[in-house]
Design a protein around this motif. Sequence first.
Motif, mmCIF file in Angstrom:
data_model
loop_
_atom_site.group_PDB
_atom_site.id
_atom_site.type_symbol
_atom_site.label_atom_id
_atom_site.label_comp_id
_atom_site.label_asym_id
_atom_site.label_seq_id
_atom_site.Cartn_x
_atom_site.Cartn_y
_atom_site.Cartn_z
ATOM 1 N N SER A 72 4.219 1.456 49.562
ATOM 2 C CA SER A 72 4.572 0.383 48.328
ATOM 3 C C SER A 72 3.153 0.163 47.193
ATOM 4 O O SER A 72 3.746 -0.245 46.245
ATOM 5 C CB SER A 72 4.817 -1.015 48.685
ATOM 6 N N ASP A 73 2.217 0.768 47.437
ATOM 7 C CA ASP A 73 0.835 -0.024 46.363
ATOM 8 C C ASP A 73 0.823 0.861 45.703
ATOM 9 O O ASP A 73 0.822 0.959 44.315
ATOM 10 C CB ASP A 73 -0.202 -0.522 47.636
ATOM 11 N N LEU A 92 3.701 3.308 45.317
ATOM 12 C CA LEU A 92 4.976 3.693 44.431
ATOM 13 C C LEU A 92 4.785 2.125 42.995
ATOM 14 O O LEU A 92 5.155 2.779 41.927
ATOM 15 C CB LEU A 92 6.238 3.238 45.624
ATOM 16 N N SER A 93 4.599 1.045 43.590
ATOM 17 C CA SER A 93 4.332 0.172 42.441
ATOM 18 C C SER A 93 3.166 0.963 41.477
ATOM 19 O O SER A 93 3.340 0.437 40.195
ATOM 20 C CB SER A 93 3.058 -1.071 42.766
ATOM 21 N N ARG A 94 2.061 1.074 41.531
ATOM 22 C CA ARG A 94 1.681 1.909 40.146
ATOM 23 C C ARG A 94 2.044 3.466 39.757
ATOM 24 O O ARG A 94 1.987 3.756 39.128
ATOM 25 C CB ARG A 94 0.023 2.849 41.289
ATOM 26 N N CYS A 132 5.305 4.373 39.795
ATOM 27 C CA CYS A 132 6.652 4.145 39.616
ATOM 28 C C CYS A 132 6.936 3.762 38.839
ATOM 29 O O CYS A 132 6.420 2.414 39.391
ATOM 30 C CB CYS A 132 7.209 4.360 41.457
ATOM 31 N N THR A 133 8.278 3.938 38.149
ATOM 32 C CA THR A 133 8.821 2.805 37.879
ATOM 33 C C THR A 133 10.308 2.890 38.312
ATOM 34 O O THR A 133 10.465 3.735 38.278
ATOM 35 C CB THR A 133 8.913 3.008 35.935
ATOM 36 N N LEU A 184 12.334 1.388 40.575
ATOM 37 C CA LEU A 184 12.588 1.456 41.750
ATOM 38 C C LEU A 184 13.401 0.803 42.399
ATOM 39 O O LEU A 184 14.021 0.071 41.646
ATOM 40 C CB LEU A 184 10.968 1.365 42.695
ATOM 41 N N GLU A 193 15.179 0.687 45.646
ATOM 42 C CA GLU A 193 14.486 0.578 47.530
ATOM 43 C C GLU A 193 16.515 0.244 47.770
ATOM 44 O O GLU A 193 17.407 -0.200 47.578
ATOM 45 C CB GLU A 193 13.983 -0.456 48.069
ATOM 46 N N ALA A 222 13.369 6.269 42.678
ATOM 47 C CA ALA A 222 12.233 5.919 41.707
ATOM 48 C C ALA A 222 11.980 7.057 40.340
ATOM 49 O O ALA A 222 12.402 7.916 40.420
ATOM 50 C CB ALA A 222 11.275 5.498 42.384
ATOM 51 N N GLN A 258 6.080 2.369 55.715
ATOM 52 C CA GLN A 258 5.713 0.840 54.848
ATOM 53 C C GLN A 258 4.672 -0.202 56.112
ATOM 54 O O GLN A 258 5.110 0.154 57.080
ATOM 55 C CB GLN A 258 6.391 0.176 54.556
#
Lengths: 324, 281
Positions: free
Chosen positions: A77-78, A80-82, A84-85, A87, A89, A107, A120
């Motif tokens: 998730s760290d 993905l958050s940096r 991707c936009t 997202l 799930e 994403a 995760q």
Amino acid sequence: MPRAAVANFVLPFEAPFVELQERVRELRAAAERDPSLLGQLATLEVRAGELARDVFSQLSPIEKVQLARHPMRPYTSDYLSRLCTDLVELAGDRRYGEDASIVAGLARFRGRSVAVVGQQKGRNTKENVRRNFGMPNPEGYRKADRVYQLADRFRLPIVTFIDTPGAYPGIGGEERGQGEAIGACLYTLACVEVPVVAIVIGEGGSGGALALGVANRVMMLEYAWYSVISPEGCAAILWKDGARAADAAAQLKLTASDLSRLGVVERVIDEPAGGAHQDHERAASLVGDALEAALEELSLLSPAALRDDRYQRFRRLGDAAIAG
Amino acid sequence: MPLPDKTPPSADASEKRSVGKGVFRKCDGCGETTYGSVLADRFGVCAECGHHHKLDEAGWCALLLDDGALDQWDAELCARDPLGFSDGKPYDERLRAAQRSGRKDAIMIGRGALDGQAVAFGLFQFAFMGGSMGSVVGEKITRLFERATDARLPVVLVSASGGARMQEGILSLMQMAKTVGALARHRDARLPFLSVLAHPTTGGVAASFALLGDVNVAEPGALIGFAGPRVIENTIRQKLPPGFQRSEFLRSHGMVDLIVSRLEMKASLGRVLSHLSGGRA
């Protein structure tokens, strides 16, 4: 583990570097008020860099395993958050349940829509109970399988983040067909006609990792591990002594540089000085660049060629272990 | 008190003299003693309780293939030690020791006939390092599916394996992906794969092709599962229920189609093959 304890978690061999980093941070703050300290700061930064190189270039396999398990290490998730936009799930296997130890979804990554799947882990006890310490049950693998098929149908590249001690060895998992669920993931990934890129970001524990690993390009962070069995499991079987994990880690050839040599990974992604946990931003940007390059390369292949490329990639693996 | 008379040697005692290894065999299931030759004639199935004992390669071929004949492929393929692995004894030496049995590695593959129908046949050899799947086993299973696809043959594969071979590390893990890739091409060609699950089928073999048969057929009482029972007990810290991960457990949980005694196995596989090869719709 409470959050503060996790944040303060320091492995013995990284302690000198972590201390020096702390002083760099303090000096940097001080230098903002007093520019005369800038020279001293530069010197200290150079020393920290040298120390990191000295210590981290000599790490033993089990020390790399420890870094891969560092509680501050960036998780799926760290990234993905940096990276991707947008997202979205996706939950559930449509058969039994929702397994939070695997995140899956759609994403946008640097202009492309992609399907993402990754194990995760949790950062604290409560989260780890929910995430089952990143150890999926069959419903997690069946969710992954469903998203692989979805990606294939809608022509989306598949990006996986591998970070698991292994598939969960429990009663329920066996009742619901852990073996079949993993086998089905291997099968679907063998068949899809879209690009598949796998990144081992932390732990690559056996079949539970491979279910996300049948890719055209497999990349691995510098201090991640990937193996047929965990060092503890191996030691328990060979010597009836899980404490000999360090010996087992050395025998198994499970580090990124070993696997690169064996042709099991195409690319080793460098980590920031002191390991990915020292700088999540930088780690994510290094992963993002490697991922973008791999997707760019694979975008040149036709659907049928993508499947064939994956077949030939795995077809070769093991030739080195056959005599004659 | 008078000393007891010395007991004369009885007729019973004389019977205890050894009559040669293998003449009698005690059943691992019910403990009944039976003639080894009777057990062999019944392919290792106890006449009293139906327990299935280990069956060697010749026994399996005689059981399933017409005239017991397997025209072997790649019988000479042997492993070498790609990692320099040693657990006290180097892997190379372990291989050589296991090869003294005459087996080259843990699987044989080839072409044979089952009830008159040509098949590509694979048979794990559990006696060789626990039937573990390293690069040779993975390569031979891959070739089994590839040749079967080219020759348009069904695959019948009898698994008996503890899983991936630790001594070849990650390369053993990669065999799971490799074999399943070959299976996928075989399935695309609409050819049947009958997976026979013998005791035991666990780990990386259970988590790759073994449970992906078009039809999964298990022997009675075989241990079949992903994680070994000891690993599970150590993880959850409780005793496992009786019958856990046995064939009957898998069938009741929807993972295998049939549980078939060895004595019925050939007829049963033949019937399935004749149906799957005879579709006209």
